[in-house]
Design a protein around this motif. Structure first.
Motif, PDB file in Angstrom:
ATOM      1  N   ASP A 177       0.819  -1.214   0.000  1.00  0.00           N
ATOM      2  CA  ASP A 177       0.000   0.000   0.000  1.00  0.00           C
ATOM      3  C   ASP A 177       0.853   1.265   0.000  1.00  0.00           C
ATOM      4  O   ASP A 177       0.523   2.248  -0.664  1.00  0.00           O
ATOM      5  CB  ASP A 177      -0.926   0.014   1.220  1.00  0.00           C
ATOM      6  N   ALA A 178       1.947   1.241   0.720  1.00  0.00           N
ATOM      7  CA  ALA A 178       2.770   2.436   0.865  1.00  0.00           C
ATOM      8  C   ALA A 178       3.429   2.825  -0.458  1.00  0.00           C
ATOM      9  O   ALA A 178       3.925   1.970  -1.195  1.00  0.00           O
ATOM     10  CB  ALA A 178       3.834   2.209   1.934  1.00  0.00           C
ATOM     11  N   VAL A 179       3.429   4.111  -0.746  1.00  0.00           N
ATOM     12  CA  VAL A 179       4.069   4.659  -1.938  1.00  0.00           C
ATOM     13  C   VAL A 179       5.089   5.698  -1.494  1.00  0.00           C
ATOM     14  O   VAL A 179       4.782   6.566  -0.672  1.00  0.00           O
ATOM     15  CB  VAL A 179       3.034   5.315  -2.870  1.00  0.00           C
ATOM     16  N   THR A 180       6.297   5.598  -2.019  1.00  0.00           N
ATOM     17  CA  THR A 180       7.332   6.568  -1.672  1.00  0.00           C
ATOM     18  C   THR A 180       7.660   7.437  -2.876  1.00  0.00           C
ATOM     19  O   THR A 180       7.282   7.131  -4.013  1.00  0.00           O
ATOM     20  CB  THR A 180       8.610   5.868  -1.186  1.00  0.00           C
ATOM     21  N   THR A 181       8.355   8.530  -2.620  1.00  0.00           N
ATOM     22  CA  THR A 181       8.782   9.449  -3.675  1.00  0.00           C
ATOM     23  C   THR A 181      10.297   9.470  -3.730  1.00  0.00           C
ATOM     24  O   THR A 181      10.959   9.634  -2.702  1.00  0.00           O
ATOM     25  CB  THR A 181       8.253  10.864  -3.419  1.00  0.00           C
ATOM     26  N   GLU A 182      10.848   9.288  -4.941  1.00  0.00           N
ATOM     27  CA  GLU A 182      12.292   9.291  -5.128  1.00  0.00           C
ATOM     28  C   GLU A 182      12.633  10.071  -6.394  1.00  0.00           C
ATOM     29  O   GLU A 182      11.751  10.631  -7.054  1.00  0.00           O
ATOM     30  CB  GLU A 182      12.821   7.851  -5.231  1.00  0.00           C
ATOM     31  N   GLN A 183      13.903  10.079  -6.726  1.00  0.00           N
ATOM     32  CA  GLN A 183      14.384  10.686  -7.957  1.00  0.00           C
ATOM     33  C   GLN A 183      14.914   9.593  -8.869  1.00  0.00           C
ATOM     34  O   GLN A 183      15.641   8.709  -8.425  1.00  0.00           O
ATOM     35  CB  GLN A 183      15.498  11.698  -7.669  1.00  0.00           C
ATOM     36  N   LEU A 184      14.555   9.654 -10.140  1.00  0.00           N
ATOM     37  CA  LEU A 184      15.073   8.722 -11.135  1.00  0.00           C
ATOM     38  C   LEU A 184      15.527   9.534 -12.332  1.00  0.00           C
ATOM     39  O   LEU A 184      14.709  10.203 -12.977  1.00  0.00           O
ATOM     40  CB  LEU A 184      13.993   7.710 -11.550  1.00  0.00           C
ATOM     41  N   ASP A 185      16.822   9.491 -12.607  1.00  0.00           N
ATOM     42  CA  ASP A 185      17.388  10.267 -13.716  1.00  0.00           C
ATOM     43  C   ASP A 185      16.993  11.737 -13.617  1.00  0.00           C
ATOM     44  O   ASP A 185      16.676  12.394 -14.623  1.00  0.00           O
ATOM     45  CB  ASP A 185      16.940   9.684 -15.058  1.00  0.00           C
ATOM     46  N   GLY A 186      16.994  12.261 -12.388  1.00  0.00           N
ATOM     47  CA  GLY A 186      16.724  13.680 -12.177  1.00  0.00           C
ATOM     48  C   GLY A 186      15.270  14.080 -12.127  1.00  0.00           C
ATOM     49  O   GLY A 186      14.954  15.261 -11.972  1.00  0.00           O
ATOM     50  N   GLU A 188      11.252  13.400 -10.495  1.00  0.00           N
ATOM     51  CA  GLU A 188      10.531  12.842  -9.363  1.00  0.00           C
ATOM     52  C   GLU A 188       9.648  11.684  -9.809  1.00  0.00           C
ATOM     53  O   GLU A 188       8.975  11.765 -10.838  1.00  0.00           O
ATOM     54  CB  GLU A 188       9.663  13.921  -8.709  1.00  0.00           C
ATOM     55  N   VAL A 189       9.700  10.602  -9.041  1.00  0.00           N
ATOM     56  CA  VAL A 189       8.905   9.419  -9.376  1.00  0.00           C
ATOM     57  C   VAL A 189       8.208   8.890  -8.132  1.00  0.00           C
ATOM     58  O   VAL A 189       8.641   9.129  -7.001  1.00  0.00           O
ATOM     59  CB  VAL A 189       9.784   8.291  -9.976  1.00  0.00           C
ATOM     60  N   ARG A 190       7.098   8.189  -8.335  1.00  0.00           N
ATOM     61  CA  ARG A 190       6.438   7.440  -7.285  1.00  0.00           C
ATOM     62  C   ARG A 190       6.962   5.999  -7.370  1.00  0.00           C
ATOM     63  O   ARG A 190       7.095   5.439  -8.462  1.00  0.00           O
ATOM     64  CB  ARG A 190       4.920   7.444  -7.464  1.00  0.00           C
ATOM     65  N   VAL A 191       7.236   5.409  -6.217  1.00  0.00           N
ATOM     66  CA  VAL A 191       7.795   4.068  -6.180  1.00  0.00           C
ATOM     67  C   VAL A 191       6.827   3.135  -5.464  1.00  0.00           C
ATOM     68  O   VAL A 191       6.437   3.376  -4.320  1.00  0.00           O
ATOM     69  CB  VAL A 191       9.158   4.045  -5.461  1.00  0.00           C
ATOM     70  N   VAL A 192       6.432   2.090  -6.179  1.00  0.00           N
ATOM     71  CA  VAL A 192       5.526   1.065  -5.656  1.00  0.00           C
ATOM     72  C   VAL A 192       6.337  -0.214  -5.493  1.00  0.00           C
ATOM     73  O   VAL A 192       7.064  -0.612  -6.407  1.00  0.00           O
ATOM     74  CB  VAL A 192       4.342   0.825  -6.615  1.00  0.00           C
ATOM     75  N   THR A 193       6.217  -0.870  -4.356  1.00  0.00           N
ATOM     76  CA  THR A 193       7.038  -2.047  -4.084  1.00  0.00           C
ATOM     77  C   THR A 193       6.198  -3.281  -3.781  1.00  0.00           C
ATOM     78  O   THR A 193       4.989  -3.192  -3.540  1.00  0.00           O
ATOM     79  CB  THR A 193       7.994  -1.793  -2.903  1.00  0.00           C
ATOM     80  N   GLN A 194       6.887  -4.431  -3.812  1.00  0.00           N
ATOM     81  CA  GLN A 194       6.318  -5.694  -3.385  1.00  0.00           C
ATOM     82  C   GLN A 194       7.137  -6.222  -2.213  1.00  0.00           C
ATOM     83  O   GLN A 194       8.231  -5.725  -1.933  1.00  0.00           O
ATOM     84  CB  GLN A 194       6.302  -6.700  -4.536  1.00  0.00           C
ATOM     85  N   ALA A 195       6.629  -7.260  -1.568  1.00  0.00           N
ATOM     86  CA  ALA A 195       7.288  -7.795  -0.374  1.00  0.00           C
ATOM     87  C   ALA A 195       8.701  -8.282  -0.657  1.00  0.00           C
ATOM     88  O   ALA A 195       9.563  -8.247   0.224  1.00  0.00           O
ATOM     89  CB  ALA A 195       6.440  -8.923   0.224  1.00  0.00           C
ATOM     90  N   TYR A 201       8.675   2.092 -10.801  1.00  0.00           N
ATOM     91  CA  TYR A 201       8.919   3.533 -10.764  1.00  0.00           C
ATOM     92  C   TYR A 201       7.993   4.199 -11.775  1.00  0.00           C
ATOM     93  O   TYR A 201       8.020   3.881 -12.968  1.00  0.00           O
ATOM     94  CB  TYR A 201      10.378   3.836 -11.094  1.00  0.00           C
ATOM     95  N   VAL A 202       7.171   5.126 -11.287  1.00  0.00           N
ATOM     96  CA  VAL A 202       6.151   5.775 -12.097  1.00  0.00           C
ATOM     97  C   VAL A 202       6.392   7.279 -12.092  1.00  0.00           C
ATOM     98  O   VAL A 202       6.665   7.874 -11.029  1.00  0.00           O
ATOM     99  CB  VAL A 202       4.739   5.475 -11.552  1.00  0.00           C
ATOM    100  N   ALA A 203       6.278   7.914 -13.237  1.00  0.00           N
ATOM    101  CA  ALA A 203       6.459   9.360 -13.316  1.00  0.00           C
ATOM    102  C   ALA A 203       5.479  10.059 -12.385  1.00  0.00           C
ATOM    103  O   ALA A 203       4.279   9.754 -12.375  1.00  0.00           O
ATOM    104  CB  ALA A 203       6.253   9.835 -14.749  1.00  0.00           C
ATOM    105  N   ALA A 204       5.984  11.010 -11.597  1.00  0.00           N
ATOM    106  CA  ALA A 204       5.115  11.747 -10.688  1.00  0.00           C
ATOM    107  C   ALA A 204       4.277  12.772 -11.437  1.00  0.00           C
ATOM    108  O   ALA A 204       3.130  13.047 -11.076  1.00  0.00           O
ATOM    109  CB  ALA A 204       5.948  12.428  -9.603  1.00  0.00           C
TER     110      ALA A 204
END
Length: 248
Positions: A177-186, A188-195, A201-204
Motif C-alpha cells: 500500500d505504501a508509496v514513496t517518492t524518489e528521484q530517477l534520472d533527475g 521525481e517518481v512514485r515508487v511502488v514495491t512488493q514484499a 517507478y512511475v512518473a510523478a
C-alpha cells in the motif's frame, strides 16, 4: 512484477521448440517447399478520487497502466532472469504490434507481430539449438518464419495491453500500500514495491507512465520504459517461410 516473464521467458523455450518440431516434421520431406508470403469512459467520483499523495501502490500502478495504454506505444529494454536464464530484451510495443529482439543463451531472435500474426528471425545456431538439422538450420538462418497459431498463443501477453494487465494485477504477489517518492534520472517518481523488494517507478508528473521496473523475484532484472507515445513503422516481412505448409 513478472513483466520480464511476460516479455521474454516464454519465447526461447516452448515457442522455438514448437517451431523446431514443425521444422523437423516438414523439412524432412519438403526441402524445396515453396515460400509462403506473410499476410500480414469511465466516470470518476468527485469525492472519492485519491490524490497522488494518498493513493495506494495498487492505485498508482493502475494509473500507470492507464497512462501506458493511453500513450499507445512504448520502448522496453533491459534484462530479466539471472545466470543461464538471463535474457536481454529490446522491444517496441505498439498497440497489439511488437518489434524487437530477445537474446538468451547467447542466441538472439528477432520478433515481429503485426495484425495478430507473429514471425521469428534467427541465425543457424538459434535453430540448431532447438533440434533443427544443420542443413535446415542453415536454410532458415536470416529468414523470417511464421509462428504457427498454436505456438503464437504464448505471445498473446507480449503486447502493450499485456504489460498494462501485469501492472494492474501482478502475477507474482500483491503490491504494498505504501508509496514513496524518489528521484530517477533527475525526475521525481512514485515508487511502488512488493514484499520481495521488487519496485515499479512511475512518473510523478502527468502523464504518469511507468518508467522502470526492478524485479527482485525469480525473474530478477531491470526493465526500462521510454519513448512513450513514439511510433515506428512495424510492417509484415515481405517474404516469410510458413513451416506449417512444408510437406503439404
Amino acid at each position: 512484477m513478472r513483466i520480464g516473464h511476460r516479455l521474454g521467458t516464454r519465447l526461447p523455450g516452448g515457442l522455438a521448440a514448437g517451431l523446431a518440431a514443425l521444422l523437423l516434421a516438414g523439412c524432412s520431406s519438403a526441402d524445396d517447399a515453396p515460400v509462403a508470403a506473410a499476410s500480414g469512459s469511465s466516470t470518476a467520483s468527485s469525492s472519492a478520487a485519491p490524490t497522488s499523495e494518498s493513493r495506494t501502490g495498487a492505485q498508482v500502478a493502475a494509473a500507470a497502466a492507464d497512462a501506458l495504454e493511453a500513450a499507445g506505444s512504448v520502448h522496453v529494454s533491459g534484462t530479466t532472469g539471472t545466470g543461464a536464464e538471463q535474457q536481454t530484451l529490446d522491444l517496441q510495443l505498439q498497440g497489439a504490434d511488437v518489434s524487437g529482439t530477445i537474446t538468451a543463451g547467447g542466441q538472439t531472435v528477432q520478433l515481429l507481430t503485426v495484425g495478430g500474426t507473429s514471425w521469428f528471425q534467427g541465425g543457424a545456431d538459434f535453430w540448431a539449438g532447438f533440434g533443427a538439422p544443420a542443413e535446415q538450420a542453415g536454410e532458415l538462418a536470416g529468414r523470417w518464419v511464421v509462428v504457427p497459431p498454436e505456438q503464437a498463443a504464448a505471445l498473446d501477453q507480449l503486447t502493450l495491453a499485456g504489460v498494462a494487465a501485469e501492472l494492474r494485477d501482478p502475477s507474482d504477489g500483491v503490491l504494498e500500500d505504501a508509496v514513496t517518492t524518489e528521484q530517477l534520472d533527475g525526475a521525481e517518481v512514485r515508487v511502488v514495491t512488493q514484499a520481495d523488494g521488487s519496485a515499479l517507478y512511475v512518473a510523478a508528473a502527468d502523464p504518469q507512465v511507468p518508467l522502470q521496473i526492478v524485479d527482485s523475484g525469480t525473474d530478477a532484472g531491470t526493465l526500462t520504459f521510454d519513448r512513450h507515445g513514439e511510433t515506428t513503422a512495424i510492417t509484415p516481412p515481405a517474404d516469410a517461410l510458413d513451416l506449417g505448409q512444408l510437406g503439404a
